[in-house]
Design an enzyme around this catalytic site. Structure first.
Site, PDB file in Angstrom:
ATOM      1  N   HIS A 309       0.854  -1.190   0.000  1.00 24.49           N
ATOM      2  CA  HIS A 309       0.000   0.000   0.000  1.00 24.49           C
ATOM      3  C   HIS A 309       0.887   1.237   0.000  1.00 24.49           C
ATOM      4  O   HIS A 309       1.980   1.224   0.580  1.00 24.49           O
ATOM      5  CB  HIS A 309      -0.916   0.017   1.232  1.00 24.49           C
ATOM      6  CG  HIS A 309      -2.010   1.027   1.151  1.00 24.49           C
ATOM      7  ND1 HIS A 309      -1.835   2.343   1.524  1.00 24.49           N
ATOM      8  CD2 HIS A 309      -3.301   0.920   0.741  1.00 24.49           C
ATOM      9  CE1 HIS A 309      -2.969   2.993   1.336  1.00 24.49           C
ATOM     10  NE2 HIS A 309      -3.873   2.165   0.866  1.00 24.49           N
ATOM     11  N   ASP A 366      -7.880  -4.647  -0.192  1.00 22.98           N
ATOM     12  CA  ASP A 366      -8.431  -5.108  -1.467  1.00 22.98           C
ATOM     13  C   ASP A 366      -8.256  -6.608  -1.647  1.00 22.98           C
ATOM     14  O   ASP A 366      -9.001  -7.239  -2.397  1.00 22.98           O
ATOM     15  CB  ASP A 366      -7.752  -4.383  -2.632  1.00 22.98           C
ATOM     16  CG  ASP A 366      -7.944  -2.884  -2.555  1.00 22.98           C
ATOM     17  OD1 ASP A 366      -9.101  -2.450  -2.471  1.00 22.98           O
ATOM     18  OD2 ASP A 366      -6.944  -2.145  -2.551  1.00 22.98           O
TER      19      ASP A 366
END
Length: 431
Positions: A309, A366
Site C-alpha cells: 500500500h 483489497d
C-alpha cells in the site's frame, strides 16, 4: 481546528540567504512546514510528484499512521467502529463529527430511508444506458445527472445535513442494484423501509431469491465492509473530490469526479483486479511458486495485486477486519470458494517470503474484500461500486469540511516545465 502554528520554526538556506518558515503541528503530533509563502519569498516551489509528501489541507476527519498501522475516525479506532456501529452511524460520525444519540440517529436514518427510491424519470434514465456499460461509468454519469433532478434544491437543510448529501447516501445503492437487475433482465425493486442500509441494498439486488437468515448474515458482513471503506484520509479520489469542489462546482460534480478517480485499478478497482489475478492463477494451473517468482521478476508484466500500500508500511489495519469478515462469512454461509484457498495460500507464501517482507508487501484491504463480495454472489464488475458505496460517506464528509473551511482556496498545483524553450514560429509552408 486543533492545529498549532510554530512561528520561525524552520530555516532554509537558499542561494546564500536564509529563509524562515513557520511549522504547523496536528493533534497526533504530525508536523509540516508551511510552504504557502515559499514561492512569493524565494521564487522557488516544492516539487513532489504524486503529492507523496505534500499536505493539501488540515482535516479533522481521519488520522492514519502508515508506519504503525493505525487508523481512526474522529478519534475512534476503526476496529471499534466496525465491531459496534452500523454504516449509517459511521457516516453520521464522519460528517457531523460525533456519533449520533438515539434521536439523532433516528432522524438521520429516517432521512436516508425517505430518500431511498428512484423516481420514474430516474429509472427511465438508467434504462437508456447500454446494458454493456461498466457500472462505475454508469454510476458516475447518473450521479452527475442528479444535478438536473435536484440541483435547484441545494439550500434545504435538515439537521446540518444538506439534502444533496442525504440523496447521495440513499440513492447510490439503489442505482447499483438497478444496474445489476437490469443487466439480467429483471425489474426495479423498491426499498423496504423495515430493513437496514446494507440489507436493503442486497434486497434491492436479489429480491426474495435469498433466504432471510442468509440475507442478514450477508448484510452484517457488508455493513462492516462499508465501514472499513468509508474514509481513508487524502487518497486519490478524496483529493479529487476536494479539488473539484474548490472550483465552486456542486456536490454532484465533485462526487462524479471522485467516482471516476476511484474506478482506477490502482485505487478502488484493485479488489476486482485481485479476483482477476486469482482466476488467472487458477486457469494457469494454480502453481503459486511460479506466481511468486513472476511477481519478483521486474521484467515480467505480472503484478501481485492486493499486496502493499502507498501509505502502510505494515499490515493494513483494514485488511485485519476484512479477513475476519471473510472468515466469518464463509463459515456462516457454508460457502466453498476455490479462490479462497488460493488466496490464503498465496498470503501465507508471500508473508513468509523475505522479498515481500523486506519491502513491506503485506496483504491490503483489497486482497480480502473481493473474496467477500464474490462469496455473496456480487459480480466482480460491481466490486468497485461496493467500495464507492462506503467511500461516499468519506467524500461527503470532506466536502462538508472543505465548504466550512474559511481558509479554503481553489486548488492550483504548480509545475516544473521541461518542454522547449521559447522559439521562433515557423509558417506552415516552411515546415
Amino acid at each position: 481546528m486543533n492545529l498549532t502554528t510554530h512561528t520561525d520554526a524552520a530555516r532554509l538556506n537558499l542561494n546564500g540567504s536564509e529563509i524562515v518558515l513557520d511549522m504547523v503541528e496536528g493533534i497526533e503530533n504530525e508536523k509540516a512546514i508551511d510552504g504557502l509563502k515559499l514561492r512569493s519569498q524565494t521564487g522557488v516551489i516544492n516539487l513532489d510528484p504524486g503529492y507523496g509528501n505534500t499536505g493539501s489541507c488540515a482535516s479533522a476527519i481521519t488520522f492514519l499512521d502508515g508506519e504503525k498501522g493505525v487508523i481512526h475516525h474522529r478519534g475512534y479506532e476503526l476496529k471499534e467502529l466496525a465491531a459496534n456501529c452500523s454504516f449509517l452511524e459511521v457516516a453520521y460520525l464522519l460528517m457531523a463529527g460525533e456519533l449520533p444519540n438515539k434521536g439523532e440517529y433516528r432522524n438521520w436514518e429516517g432521512l436516508v430511508k425517505d430518500n431511498s427510491y428512484l423516481g420514474p424519470s430516474l429509472q427511465e434514465l438508467l434504462n437508456h444506458y447500454p446494458v454493456r456499460s461498466h457500472p462505475m461509468a454508469l454510476l458516475a454519469s447518473v450521479v452527475l445527472s442528479l444535478t438536473g433532478f435536484y440541483g435547484d434544491l441545494g439550500e434545504e437543510k435538515f439537521y446540518q445535513f444538506d439534502m444533496d448529501v442525504v440523496r447521495l447516501i440513499a440513492k447510490t445503492p439503489l442505482i447499483a442494484a438497478h444496474f445489476y437487475r437490469r443487466k439480467r433482465g429483471m425489474g426495479y425493486i423498491y426499498a423496504d423501509p423495515d430493513m437496514g442500509y446494507a440489507e436493503n441494498f442486497l434486497h434491492s439486488m436479489f429480491s426474495k431469491r435469498i433466504p432471510e437468515e442468509r440475507l442478514k448474515i450477508m448484510a452484517d458482513a457488508l455493513e462492516k465492509l462499508l465501514i472499513i471503506h468509508a474514509d481513508h484520509e487524502q487518497n486519490c479520489s478524496t483529493s479529487t473530490v476536494r479539488m473539484i469542489s474548490s472550483s465552486g462546482a456542486n456536490v454532484y460534480a465533485a462526487i462524479g469526479g471522485g467516482i471516476g478517480a476511484l474506478w482506477g485499478p490502482l485505487h478502488g478497482g484493485a479488489n476486482e483486479a485481485v479476483i482477476n489475478m486469482l482466476e488467472y492463477i487458477e486457469m494457469s494451473g494454480g502453481d503459486l511458486t511460479t506466481v511468486i517468482e513472476k511477481a519478483k521478476d521486474k521484467s515480467d508484466p505480472f503484478k501481485l495485486m492486493g499486496f502493499g500500500h502507498r501509505v502502510y508500511k505494515t499490515y493494513d489495519p483494514r485488511a485485519v477486519i476484512a479477513k475476519q469478515v471473510v472468515d466469518d462469512l464463509l463459515e456462516k454461509l457454508g460457502v466453498e470458494e476455490p479462490l479462497v484457498d488460493t488466496a490464503m495460500e498465496l498470503e501465507r507464501i508471500a508473508t513468509e517470503d523475505e522479498y515481500f517482507v523486506k519491502r513491506n508487501l503485506y496483504p491490503n484491504v483489497d486482497f480480502y474484500t473481493g473474496i467477500a463480495y464474490k462469496a455473496m454472489g456480487i459480480p466482480k464488475e460491481m466490486f468497485t461500486v461496493m467500495f464507492t458505496m462506503g467511500r461516499m460517506a468519506g467524500w461527503l464528509a470532506h466536502l462538508l469540511e472543505f465548504q466550512a473551511d474559511e481558509n479554503r482556496r481553489i486548488c492550483r498545483p504548480r509545475q516544473i516545465y521541461v518542454g522547449h524553450p521559447i522559439r521562433p514560429f515557423v509558417p506552415m509552408v516552411e515546415r
